[in-house]
Design an enzyme around this catalytic site. Structure first.
Site, PDB file in Angstrom:
ATOM      1  N   LEU A 101       4.043  68.282  55.932  1.00 39.85           N
ATOM      2  CA  LEU A 101       4.469  66.533  55.597  1.00 39.85           C
ATOM      3  C   LEU A 101       5.986  66.835  56.273  1.00 39.85           C
ATOM      4  CD1 LEU A 101       3.530  66.537  51.812  1.00 39.85           C
ATOM      5  CD2 LEU A 101       2.497  65.035  53.708  1.00 39.85           C
ATOM      6  N   ASP A 102       6.252  65.347  56.543  1.00 37.82           N
ATOM      7  CA  ASP A 102       7.468  65.234  57.597  1.00 37.82           C
ATOM      8  C   ASP A 102       8.738  65.564  56.504  1.00 37.82           C
ATOM      9  OD1 ASP A 102       8.483  62.658  56.814  1.00 37.82           O
ATOM     10  OD2 ASP A 102       6.841  61.959  58.358  1.00 37.82           O
ATOM     11  N   TYR A 103       9.783  65.773  57.103  1.00 43.45           N
ATOM     12  CA  TYR A 103      10.898  65.890  56.096  1.00 43.45           C
ATOM     13  C   TYR A 103      11.194  64.734  55.192  1.00 43.45           C
ATOM     14  CZ  TYR A 103      16.075  66.915  55.606  1.00 43.45           C
ATOM     15  OH  TYR A 103      17.132  67.093  55.070  1.00 43.45           O
ATOM     16  N   SER A 105       9.218  62.806  53.942  1.00 41.31           N
ATOM     17  CA  SER A 105       7.946  62.306  53.092  1.00 41.31           C
ATOM     18  C   SER A 105       7.633  63.558  51.926  1.00 41.31           C
ATOM     19  CB  SER A 105       6.559  62.423  53.984  1.00 41.31           C
ATOM     20  OG  SER A 105       6.719  61.587  55.045  1.00 41.31           O
ATOM     21  N   ARG A 191       3.537  56.854  59.908  1.00 44.93           N
ATOM     22  CA  ARG A 191       4.743  56.269  60.290  1.00 44.93           C
ATOM     23  C   ARG A 191       4.459  55.514  61.455  1.00 44.93           C
ATOM     24  NH1 ARG A 191       8.999  57.476  57.005  1.00 44.93           N
ATOM     25  NH2 ARG A 191       8.795  59.244  55.497  1.00 44.93           N
TER      26      ARG A 191
END
Length: 239
Positions: A101-103, A105, A191
Site C-alpha cells: 500500500l503506498d505511503y 494510503s 490513484r
C-alpha cells in the site's frame, strides 16, 4: 519447496548472501549430505545443518495489519522512515508485507514469513478481489464512472476496476467518496486511474482483501490470521 539459502537466512543464522557462501564452501548439509549447489530446494521436513548444527526453522506466521498513512510497506527504508515491520517488534518471526500500500494510503495489509503463500496471493492469474474506499476531488458523471470498468490508460497500463459504488457526494466541497473493487493491483493503481479521469485521490483506504476485512482493528493494530482464514485464502488461489 524453498531455496536452501533462503531457509538458512530465515533461521537467523546468516544473511542470504552469507548463506550462499556457506553453501559454496561446503558448510551445509541436507539430510546428512553436503550440498554445494545454490539452486538446491528443500522441503519443510528436510533436516538442514550448518557447520554441524541443525538449524531451527522459523514458525510460519500470518497477520492482518491495519497500515496507517505515512508508513512504508517494506521491511526497511533507506530514508529511515517508519515501515510496517516496525509495528511487529513483539513478534518472534521476521515478517514482510504481501504486496504494497503506498505511503499515503491506509488499510488492510497481510504480513507473513511464508514466501510461497505470499507469491500465490500476489500472482495476477488468481485475481483476488481487493476493495478500497477513495475520497476524490471532483464529482464524476455517470459516464465517467463507467469508464472505470472499461479502463483508463496510464502510461503503458490499462487500469480497471471490476466494480464501483458511489458512497456519497458533497457538492459543497466538490468531493465524492467511492468504493472500488480491483482484481489486479498495479503500482498506484487507483490513484493513477482516477488522476487519468481528472479526479485526484485525496484519501485511500483498503478495506478488504479476498475474504479478509479489518473488523475492529484501528490504524497500527494487527491480529494473527485464524486457521480458517488462511485456508479460505489458499482456497481462493487454488480455484
Amino acid at each position: 519447496m524453498e531455496r536452501l539459502q533462503k531457509v538458512i537466512a530465515h533461521s537467523g543464522i546468516a544473511s542470504r548472501r552469507k548463506a550462499e557462501q556457506m553453501i559454496l564452501d561446503g558448510l551445509v548439509k541436507v539430510n546428512g549430505e553436503t550440498v554445494t549447489e545454490l539452486g538446491t530446494k528443500v522441503s519443510p521436513t528436510d533436516r538442514i545443518e550448518v557447520e554441524g548444527e541443525q538449524i531451527k526453522k522459523e514458525k510460519l506466521a500470518y497477520y492482518v495489519f491495519y497500515k496507517p498513512r505515512g508508513v512504508i510497506s517494506s521491511v526497511k527504508d533507506d530514508k529511515d522512515r517508519k515501515t510496517v515491520t516496525d509495528f511487529f517488534g513483539h513478534v518472534g518471526e521476521r515478517l514482510f508485507p504481501v504486496g504494497r500500500l503506498d505511503y499515503d494510503s491506509s488499510g488492510l495489509l497481510i504480513m507473513t514469513n511464508d514466501g510461497e503463500f505470499a507469491n500465490m496471493l500476489m500472482h495476477p492469474r488468481h485475481g483476488i478481489k481487493k476493495v478500497y474506499v477513495a475520497k476524490i476531488k471532483g464529482i464524476p458523471t455517470s459516464e465517467q464512472l463507467k469508464q472505470l470498468k472499461r479502463g483508463v490508460r496510464s502510461e503503458k497500463d490499462l487500469l480497471k476496476a471490476i466494480r464501483y459504488d458511489v458512497i456519497s457526494t458533497d457538492r459543497k466541497k466538490n468531493t465524492m467518496i467511492i468504493q472500488l473493487t480491483l482484481e489486479e493491483g498495479k503500482n498506484r493503481h487507483i490513484r493513477r486511474m482516477m488522476e487519468g479521469l481528472g479526479f485526484p485521490v485525496l484519501k485511500l483506504k483498503r478495506e478488504r482483501y479476498g475474504t479478509l476485512t479489518l473488523d475492529s482493528l484501528q490504524p497500527g493494530e494487527s491480529r494473527p490470521l485464524a486457521p480458517h482464514e488462511i485456508k479460505a485464502l489458499r482456497k481462493q488461489v487454488s480455484l
